[in-house]
Each structure stands twice: as C-alpha cells, then as structure tokens.
Scaffold this motif. Structure first.
Motif, mmCIF file in Angstrom:
data_model
loop_
_atom_site.group_PDB
_atom_site.id
_atom_site.type_symbol
_atom_site.label_atom_id
_atom_site.label_comp_id
_atom_site.label_asym_id
_atom_site.label_seq_id
_atom_site.Cartn_x
_atom_site.Cartn_y
_atom_site.Cartn_z
ATOM 1 N N GLU A 108 0.847 -1.188 0.000
ATOM 2 C CA GLU A 108 0.000 0.000 0.000
ATOM 3 C C GLU A 108 0.882 1.238 0.000
ATOM 4 O O GLU A 108 1.782 1.363 0.817
ATOM 5 C CB GLU A 108 -0.913 0.016 1.236
ATOM 6 C CG GLU A 108 -2.189 -0.745 1.062
ATOM 7 C CD GLU A 108 -3.208 -0.438 2.146
ATOM 8 O OE1 GLU A 108 -4.306 -0.992 2.075
ATOM 9 O OE2 GLU A 108 -2.912 0.359 3.050
ATOM 10 N N ASN A 265 -5.645 0.376 -9.525
ATOM 11 C CA ASN A 265 -6.787 1.036 -8.889
ATOM 12 C C ASN A 265 -6.300 1.892 -7.738
ATOM 13 O O ASN A 265 -5.334 1.536 -7.059
ATOM 14 C CB ASN A 265 -7.799 -0.003 -8.380
ATOM 15 C CG ASN A 265 -8.475 -0.747 -9.512
ATOM 16 O OD1 ASN A 265 -8.793 -0.161 -10.546
ATOM 17 N ND2 ASN A 265 -8.689 -2.039 -9.340
ATOM 18 N N SER A 267 -7.846 4.466 -4.480
ATOM 19 C CA SER A 267 -8.926 5.124 -3.731
ATOM 20 C C SER A 267 -8.343 6.397 -3.137
ATOM 21 O O SER A 267 -7.214 6.388 -2.648
ATOM 22 C CB SER A 267 -9.460 4.204 -2.625
ATOM 23 O OG SER A 267 -8.448 3.875 -1.699
ATOM 24 N N THR A 269 -9.220 10.491 -1.276
ATOM 25 C CA THR A 269 -10.116 11.430 -0.600
ATOM 26 C C THR A 269 -9.720 12.842 -0.996
ATOM 27 O O THR A 269 -8.565 13.108 -1.345
ATOM 28 C CB THR A 269 -10.038 11.290 0.928
ATOM 29 O OG1 THR A 269 -8.679 11.494 1.359
ATOM 30 C CG2 THR A 269 -10.492 9.900 1.370
ATOM 31 N N SER A 277 -15.096 9.038 0.084
ATOM 32 C CA SER A 277 -14.019 8.377 -0.649
ATOM 33 C C SER A 277 -14.379 8.281 -2.135
ATOM 34 O O SER A 277 -15.540 8.091 -2.499
ATOM 35 C CB SER A 277 -13.773 6.980 -0.080
ATOM 36 O OG SER A 277 -12.728 6.336 -0.774
ATOM 37 N N PHE A 278 -13.366 8.421 -2.983
ATOM 38 C CA PHE A 278 -13.530 8.328 -4.433
ATOM 39 C C PHE A 278 -12.687 7.169 -4.951
ATOM 40 O O PHE A 278 -11.640 6.835 -4.369
ATOM 41 C CB PHE A 278 -13.090 9.622 -5.124
ATOM 42 C CG PHE A 278 -13.877 10.840 -4.727
ATOM 43 C CD1 PHE A 278 -14.927 11.292 -5.503
ATOM 44 C CD2 PHE A 278 -13.573 11.534 -3.555
ATOM 45 C CE1 PHE A 278 -15.648 12.420 -5.136
ATOM 46 C CE2 PHE A 278 -14.281 12.655 -3.178
ATOM 47 C CZ PHE A 278 -15.331 13.096 -3.970
ATOM 48 N N GLU A 279 -13.129 6.545 -6.014
ATOM 49 C CA GLU A 279 -12.400 5.444 -6.628
ATOM 50 C C GLU A 279 -12.005 5.832 -8.051
ATOM 51 O O GLU A 279 -12.747 6.535 -8.743
ATOM 52 C CB GLU A 279 -13.254 4.171 -6.673
ATOM 53 C CG GLU A 279 -13.697 3.664 -5.315
ATOM 54 C CD GLU A 279 -12.552 3.146 -4.471
ATOM 55 O OE1 GLU A 279 -11.554 2.668 -5.081
ATOM 56 O OE2 GLU A 279 -12.636 3.205 -3.237
ATOM 57 N N GLY A 280 -10.863 5.367 -8.486
ATOM 58 C CA GLY A 280 -10.415 5.656 -9.843
ATOM 59 C C GLY A 280 -9.349 4.672 -10.285
ATOM 60 O O GLY A 280 -8.976 3.748 -9.552
ATOM 61 N N LYS A 281 -8.855 4.877 -11.483
ATOM 62 C CA LYS A 281 -7.814 4.022 -12.043
ATOM 63 C C LYS A 281 -6.732 4.901 -12.646
ATOM 64 O O LYS A 281 -7.030 5.906 -13.304
ATOM 65 C CB LYS A 281 -8.404 3.103 -13.109
ATOM 66 C CG LYS A 281 -7.413 2.120 -13.715
ATOM 67 C CD LYS A 281 -8.102 1.145 -14.658
ATOM 68 C CE LYS A 281 -8.948 0.168 -13.873
ATOM 69 N NZ LYS A 281 -9.493 -0.912 -14.751
ATOM 70 N N GLY A 317 -4.323 9.815 -1.791
ATOM 71 C CA GLY A 317 -4.720 8.537 -2.377
ATOM 72 C C GLY A 317 -3.947 7.366 -1.811
ATOM 73 O O GLY A 317 -2.859 7.524 -1.237
#
Length: 576
Positions: A108, A265, A267, A269, A277-281, A317
């Motif tokens: 992480e 991927n 995640s 903020t 929380s937002f998710e993206g790639k 992120g």
C-alpha cells in the motif's frame, strides 16, 4: 558535682552494655536478612538497551523504562553460534516467533496530489479579427460560457476597409464578378459569415464593430485582455476549460515509481469532502521526472459533471499494488523481525538443541518494502521459525554474553546502543534549575533541523557546533537524574561531533536520524514541551527505512531532503 557524678555513672553503664552485646553477637552470617541478600545476588537483572544497569531484582530500566531481563550466560557448551534463553527469560523479554511463509507481495502506497484541469478539454479562445477591444462581455475568470456566446466586441479599421471594398465590388459585379467574389472571400477569411455579408450588402454600409464568439462550452479559467487593448489576428484572449471531466495528478517520488503502474486502482479522498471516498484508475504515469521537484505524476481521470471537484483541491490517495510476478508467491517477514547494521540485514532463527530453545543470528537479503513487512530474496527458507518480536532484546543479551551479535560479528564483550524508539521512555521529574539548559538544547536542535531544511550546509555545521557546546551547559540534576542525563549526553555528543565534522550536508543528514531519535527520547523523558512539539516521520529517509524528527510546527518541512522533497512526511505524534 552530684550531677557530673550521675552523668559519669550513666556513661559507664552504656559502655558496658555495648561491650556485652558485642561479646554475645554470633560470629557466623546466618541471619535471615543476610541469607535473603545473598540469595538475591544469585540473579542479576539488566536492561537490554542499557547494559550498564544492574539490579538484584526485576523491575524497569531507570533510563528508558523497558522491563529488565535476567543476565544469563549463553549455552556455548552446546552448538556453537546458538544462544540459549530460559523460558522465564523469554516470557519476561516478550519474545515472539513466527514460521516463515509465502504470500502475495502487495504494498500500500500513500500518495498526495491535486485536482487539475483536463488538458485535452482546455481551449485557447483567440480573436479572428485584428483591432481594438471596444467591449468585454466576460469580465472575470470562473464565468461559464456557451458555444456561440459573445465574448467581446472589436473595432477593426482593416475590416471596415474590406467591407467598403465589398460594396464597391458589388456595384460592378455584373461586369466583374470575379472581383466581387474575391471581396467576399476576403471577409470569409476573417470568419465573417454569409449572413453578415448579406447584411452589409443590403444595408449598403460597413459594420463598425464585430463580435468575437465562443467556440466551445466551458468555464473561463484565464482572461488575457482588457478593455481598450489592441489585438492581432490569432491572438488568445481567453482560456476556456470544460470541467465536466478533470484530472487528479498524484506525485510519485523516485522510490515509488517501480510500485505504481498504469491500470492500478486507487482510492482517494479530497480534503474539501471529509469522510467521502472516491475510486479511480491510474490511466497514465509520466515517463519523465520534473528536474526541479524530482517527482513524476500519476494521472487519474474523474467524471465531474456535477462540478464538485475544483482545480487546485488537495487529494490523498492509496494504491495497493501486487508486486508478485504471475502466480509466484514471495517469502514475507514483518519489519519487526529485522535488525539493521549498515548494509547488513539480520534476523534470529529459532532452533532447538537438546530440547532447549536457542537462537542463531543469520544475515539475509531483503527485497521490496511492503509497508509493515519485507520480501526476503535470500537467507531464509519457507517453514523456518524466526523471532518476530524481541529480536533486539535477544541480540542485546548475546552481546552481553560475548557471543556473535548484530554489532559484534566476531564475538567478545560489548555494549548495546541507546534507542528510545524501542520503548516509551521513562518520565522523569526535573527541577527548575535544569530546564533552561535542556530547553536551550532543544532550541539549538530545532535550529539545526531548520538549516538542513533550507539545504544550508554552512549554517547547519555552525548550529551543530553550537548544539555540542550547549550539551556541556546542562547542569543541576540530582544523583538519580544525573545517571539518566549522562546516558543521553554521551550519545548526543557523539552525534554532534559527527554532524559538525561532516564534509557534506548528506553526511550530516545521515547522522541526524540518530540525533533525532535520542532527542525525542530526551524530550519525552524530561517533559520538554514548551507549548507542544510534533514528532514527524519521512518514510523514504535512510534508504526507505524511515526516519523521525522534532518540529514546533505541524507543517511538514523535511530535513532529510530539503527543497527536493520538502513536503514528504507526516505527523505521527504530538507531544503536549
């Protein structure tokens, strides 16, 4: 005379009584009290961090507060290189072991970034008419515009002349139609439409002012002209951006580039929306580093039709990246199992000799860091049992016994270092006479830290010398406090000498880690807050092993990298 005689008689009786007591006292040391003392001296208790501490009973170290461990001899009469500890000693030292296994090497990574305009949706609105700005319909940035909307009005002498040529050509178009068509083409090149050309012909006179209209929908992000300005054909007058899609650009330092790839991927903020929380790639990773900041960027494309995300907002992120190749699983051990000595990485492997637990030192080769664990490349096999907690305590006991240890690969008696990072230091009360000297020491340390932040080698060296002088001015301790202070003093003097003698600022930063660790312990031990201090941590310092420092400001200003990575780090503790 009578009183004097009575006093003399009393003294004589006292002396006779003392003599009789001495005569009838047993000559052998057989009292229960003496037996207790002799028995307690059979076991000596010491501190794994401070071997100079010796006590006849268990307790806490008066310097760092760690539990004392029994001082034992190793089982050298058994298998060479194996150190044996009793079950009681293992429990007191809180030694824990684990079996080495394989798993997915995932890491992480925390990244910081900003919301930015999607460069593909940024449009530079230019003027197709040369002349003077007579009117501005859009007067400030941030205003929303639609395609075809009037942005400005321009008076153009050249365009007036072209219109007059058109009217003249229209009068003779029957005889010279080519001239008439050429005049219309000239106006079309200035983006004058056929409808406006017909308006000029039907009106019979030139239009004095023409409008510049928006070519796209969007938000005005930059205004480049003012009223009365003269503009040339093709000159940009507004920057218009479509914010229905935005980019979030995350900073990647050199040590993070190998772990972040396109398609990962993420995640994240946004500071403006706490708890959400937002998710993206990650769609793109910059192939080049910025030469000034030494960072690349990772791009995340985000749908922003509601317009909540504004360019310039800060984002944080988390990327979880699997580093195993294909189906291969890696040997993974926790960071707490590893001891560091320069370039060497050490673990203690548990063995059983004649039914007794023993520990053997082994050097290993580590792979990538996975946050709280490491990938092992060489030195361990699956199924082996290693010490996962308490390795430093075992190593200190081995050093005390003269065995082969982390800092003493050839064996022989030695002493361990001082590291307050292993346990919470003891809180020690000091009197008001001591505080001024200790507070000045803290202030000089912070000045040294600030010089490293500013990349000022000369000033940092001067501050290191001042720090060394301040150490000698600290006085006023009682006997117990003096013992505690002397332990800190010895290490701080050694650190200061290395820093003040370093030839380059890199050498100073390499030792500043140890000085900071000692100063954090000093501040906690003697309660030197003076309004509050922050313990801050950079995960990339010391070859990605991480390092701490003290600061009066909550704002991160990294002394290990200075301007190259000024904001790298986080607050991990507040000392009030």
């Amino acid at each position: 005379m009578k009183n004097k005689k009575n006093i003399g008689i009393a003294l004589a009786i006292l002396i006779i009584g003392l003599m009789l007591g001495w005569l009838i006292k047993p000559s052998g040391n057989t009292s229960s009290d003496d037996h207790t003392i002799t028995s307690s001296n059979d076991q000596i208790w010491t501190c794994s961090m401070h071997p100079q501490i010796r006590q006849n009973e268990p307790g806490s170290c008066p310097i760092c507060g760690m539990d004392l461990i029994p001082l034992e001899t190793s089982g050298d009469e058994g298998e060479p290189g194996v150190y044996h500890m009793s079950e009681n000693a293992l429990k007191l030292a809180n030694v824990q072991t684990m079996v080495v296994g394989r798993g997915d090497a995932s890491k992480e990574m925390r990244l910081n970034g900003k919301v930015q305009v999607d460069e593909r949706a940024a449009y530079s609105q230019s003027t197709h008419i040369p002349g003077r700005i007579e009117q501005l319909a859009i007067n400030f940035t941030g205003e929303k515009v639609s395609r075809g909307q009037t942005l400005a009005t321009v008076y153009s002498p050249e365009l007036v002349t072209a219109q007059e040529e058109l009217l003249q050509a229209a009068a003779i178009r029957t005889s010279q139609p080519e001239l008439f068509e050429a005049a219309k083409t000239k106006l079309r090149n200035w983006k004058i439409g056929d409808a406006q050309i017909e308006q000029i012909l039907s009106g019979g006179k030139a239009i004095q002012r023409f409008s510049i209209r928006a070519d796209v929908n969007g938000i005005v992000t930059e205004k480049m002209v003012d009223l009365g300005d003269y503009v040339e054909r093709g000159m940009p007058i507004y920057e218009i951006s479509d914010l229905s899609k935005v980019w979030v650009l995350f900073d990647l330092y050199e040590g993070q580039l190998a772990a972040v790839k396109e398609g990962n991927n993420i995640s994240f903020t946004i500071n403006s929306f706490p708890g959400e929380s937002f998710e993206g790639k990650i769609s793109f990773v910059d192939p080049m580093l910025n030469p000034q900041t030494r960072v690349a960027t990772a791009r995340v494309e985000v749908n922003n039709k509601d317009g909540r995300l504004k360019p310039g907002m800060f984002a944080s992120g988390v990327v979880k990246n699997t580093m195993s190749e294909g189906q291969t699983q890696e040997l993974i051990i926790p960071k707490s199992a590893v001891l560091w000595t320069g370039k060497r990485s050490i673990v203690y492997v548990k063995t059983n000799v004649d039914g007794r637990p023993g520990f053997r030192l082994r050097e290993i080769t580590l792979g990538p860091s996975l946050g709280d664990s490491y990938v092992v490349q060489e030195g361990l096999e699956q199924g082996e049992e290693i010490v996962s907690n308490g390795a430093f305590t075992i190593d200190a006991a081995v050093q005390l016994s003269g065995g082969v240890s982390m800092m003493n690969p050839d064996g022989g008696k030695t002493s361990t270092g001082h590291d307050h990072g292993q346990a919470e230091p003891l809180k020690f009360e000091i009197n008001d006479n001591v505080k001024p000297g200790l507070n000045k020491l803290v202030d000089d340390y912070l000045k040294l830290k600030d010089a490293l932040v500013k990349d000022d080698y000369s000033q940092a060296r001067t501050n290191a010398q001042a720090f060394e002088k301040s150490i000698e001015t600290v006085t006023g301790f009682n006997e117990e406090g003096k013992i505690v202070w002397e332990s800190y003093k010895k290490e701080l003097i050694a650190d200061a000498k290395v820093l003040s003698g370093a030839a380059k600022i890199e050498g100073m930063r390499a030792r500043f880690d140890e000085m900071s660790t000692t100063m954090i312990g000093l501040v906690k031990t003697f309660g030197l807050t003076n309004g509050g201090l922050y313990v801050q941590h950079c995960p990339m310092a010391d070859n990605d092993k991480g390092a701490n420092w003290l600061s009066r400001s909550k704002e991160i200003q990294n002394p290990y990298y200075g301007a190259s990575m000024l904001r790298c780090g986080e607050v991990i503790e507040t000392i009030n």
